[in-house]
Design a protein around this motif. Structure first.
Motif, mmCIF file in Angstrom:
data_model
loop_
_atom_site.group_PDB
_atom_site.id
_atom_site.type_symbol
_atom_site.label_atom_id
_atom_site.label_comp_id
_atom_site.label_asym_id
_atom_site.label_seq_id
_atom_site.Cartn_x
_atom_site.Cartn_y
_atom_site.Cartn_z
ATOM 1 N N ARG A 33 -54.924 31.505 -4.790
ATOM 2 C CA ARG A 33 -54.818 31.996 -6.157
ATOM 3 C C ARG A 33 -53.473 31.584 -6.776
ATOM 4 N NH1 ARG A 33 -53.322 37.023 -8.621
ATOM 5 N NH2 ARG A 33 -54.678 37.612 -10.366
ATOM 6 N N LEU A 37 -53.059 29.333 -10.178
ATOM 7 C CA LEU A 37 -52.314 29.810 -11.345
ATOM 8 C C LEU A 37 -51.056 28.981 -11.581
ATOM 9 C CD1 LEU A 37 -52.627 33.684 -10.892
ATOM 10 C CD2 LEU A 37 -53.809 32.242 -12.558
ATOM 11 N N TYR A 76 -62.053 32.294 -10.435
ATOM 12 C CA TYR A 76 -61.081 31.230 -10.197
ATOM 13 C C TYR A 76 -61.754 29.966 -9.652
ATOM 14 C CZ TYR A 76 -57.474 34.749 -10.876
ATOM 15 O OH TYR A 76 -56.673 35.720 -11.419
ATOM 16 N N LEU A 91 -59.697 29.601 -16.546
ATOM 17 C CA LEU A 91 -59.329 30.640 -15.598
ATOM 18 C C LEU A 91 -59.447 32.022 -16.231
ATOM 19 C CD1 LEU A 91 -56.164 29.062 -13.949
ATOM 20 C CD2 LEU A 91 -58.518 29.010 -13.133
ATOM 21 N N ALA A 94 -54.882 36.295 -15.914
ATOM 22 C CA ALA A 94 -54.027 36.183 -14.720
ATOM 23 C C ALA A 94 -53.749 37.524 -14.070
ATOM 24 C CB ALA A 94 -52.697 35.520 -15.102
#
Length: 499
Positions: A33, A37, A76, A91, A94
């Protein structure tokens, strides 16, 4: 959403070691992850299969499947039949964590290491290399100098010779080569020099390099102790001058006139110089030839002082009037003091990056050892292809064809100058080469160059070649541009100057 056919395939993904007390599944999920990101895994990139990633990190396949499933459920990742598992193009928020507490990592503030305070870096920062990437406009716009027409190069023939070298019986060409250069290429260069430049030399005295600039660098390192003097033509080739500026030697700028380097001035300014850099066959950038009297005087000085002469023979093959002038190295008594440098980058195409030095016999061992230490050897495969290109006669035919083509473009350039630049620029007779130094009939060279650049035309002000200011001028290339391009650019240039 359709699969991205150009999506990168992630073959190896370094994720770092799990922290103590963190389960493998949580570690893998959070590491993937963070990579998504943070942009390390861009949208559309394809992840390894669960089996491959499990084997890579020595974890159970079920652990990888669970981490993938969590990322799939949060948006994701996306999975399509036949396309594998990919990073989502869009995406989710966050902050989405679905039960996991995302690790907050505050990177330690890093101060960049200070730039070393060395003489080389200090001198290097004081110049802008003439062919630095940022100083060259992309593309090929008239009238930038020092370029040939790569569009006229026989690419299909070169490709055929290249493929011939890649046959299984010739695979040794892919191994390390002789630091002095491929013997076949050195033999071919020796034969060529005997015919075209009047230089009778053994192939054992030839060293193949990546560029003439590399050859001059080696000469400055090996032949000139720090602080000792070197003659440099003024005006002269900026690449040579800049290399001297950062090498730690004492450069002595010697004036040039219509007969070439003024040897008497060189002797007056620095009689004890260790090396002299000259372009006797076509002075860079003024274009004249060194007179026989000056050649004899230069060789006499070098012999008496036990100095060396670096002869940059950069484009003498492209001579349009009468026959090529023999190299300085071909004169009686020159073999012990003259280092002849030639390049294929201007004769064929710049990316070939192959050149040669013809050395006095007593220097061959030292230079070969220096090449072995600093660059190992020039590109062996390229050397093999070039050796065939020369020995099979293609090189000679190509040079003759390009000489005729460049002569016609020089004529078109002179015609365009007469038509569009009268009262602005005076163009002397173009006798040879890829470019010409012209006289600017305006007082402000810098302002004129700025107006020309604003009109989308590339060239170099003569001041870039000079240590001591002289009459305003420009250095302009004509070789790579067809007649229509020359006429159109000449008209635009004239309008820019008249504005």
């Amino acid at each position: 959403m359709s699969a991205n056919k150009n999506a990168p395939l992630v073959v190896s993904l370094p994720l770092g070691a799990p922290e103590p007390g963190v389960t493998l599944q949580r570690w893998l999920y959070e590491a993937l992850r963070e990579a998504i990101l943070g942009g390390r895994l861009p949208g559309g990139s394809t992840l390894p299969s669960t089996r491959a990633l499990a084997a890579h990190y020595s974890v159970a396949r079920g652990t990888v499947q669970a981490a993938y499933q969590q990322l799939l459920s949060e948006g994701y990742l996306q999975s399509r039949t036949g396309s594998g598992t990919q990073v989502s193009e869009v995406l989710p928020d966050a902050t989405l964590n679905s039960g996991y507490v995302r690790r907050r990592i505050t990177p330690t503030a890093e101060m960049p290491a200070p730039l070393p305070d060395t003489p080389w870096i200090e001198r290097l920062n004081a110049i802008t290399p003439i062919f630095a990437r940022r100083s060259i406009t992309p593309g090929l716009r008239p009238f930038f100098p020092h370029r040939g027409d790569v569009g006229a190069f026989p690419v299909d023939l070169w490709r055929k010779l290249h493929l011939h070298q890649l046959r299984s019986s010739r695979l040794p060409a892919l191994l390390d080569g002789d630091p002095a250069g491929l013997p076949a290429l050195r033999e071919a260069v020796a034969s060529y020099l005997a015919i075209a430049r009047g230089v009778q030399v053994s192939a054992d005295c030839i060293v193949i390099l990546g560029s003439v600039q590399q050859g001059l660098d080696l000469c400055l390192r090996l032949l000139v102790p720090p602080g000792e003097k070197v003659w440099m033509e003024d005006p002269g080739y900026p690449g040579a001058r800049q290399l001297m500026e950062i090498s730690g030697i004492a450069r002595v700028d010697v004036p040039v006139d219509r007969d070439g380097l003024r040897v008497d001035d060189g002797i007056r300014l620095a009689p004890d110089a260790r090396l002299a850099y000259v372009t006797p066959s076509r002075q860079a950038p003024l274009g004249g030839e060194m007179s026989p009297a000056r050649r004899l005087a230069l060789l006499d000085w070098a012999t008496r002082r036990r100095a060396y002469v670096f002869e940059d023979d950069y484009d003498s093959e492209f001579r349009f009037i009468a026959k090529p002038i023999p190299a300085l190295r071909s004169m009686p008594g020159a073999s012990s003091s003259v280092i002849l440098a030639g390049t294929f980058s201007k004769l064929l195409f710049p990316a070939i990056r192959l050149a040669y030095l013809v050395l006095p016999a007593q220097l061959v061992e030292s230079f070969t050892r220096a090449v072995a230490l600093t660059s190992r050897h020039a590109n062996s495969l390229g050397q093999a292809v070039l050796a065939d290109f020369i020995s099979e006669g293609h090189f000679d035919r190509h040079v003759r064809r390009m000489r005729k083509l460049y002569a016609s473009r020089a004529e078109a350039f002179a015609d365009a100058a007469e038509r569009h630049w009268r009262g602005l620029i005076r163009v002397p007779e173009i006798r040879a080469g890829l470019d010409i130094a012209v006289e600017l009939e305006l007082d402000d060279e810098a302002a004129a160059h700025g107006r020309i650049a604003a009109a989308g035309i590339d060239l170099l002000p003569l001041a870039r070649y000079c240590a001591v200011p002289r009459a305003p001028g420009l250095v302009m290339g004509f070789a790579p541009y067809d007649e229509a391009s020359i006429q159109a650019a000449a008209e635009a240039l004239g309008q820019a100057l008249r504005s």
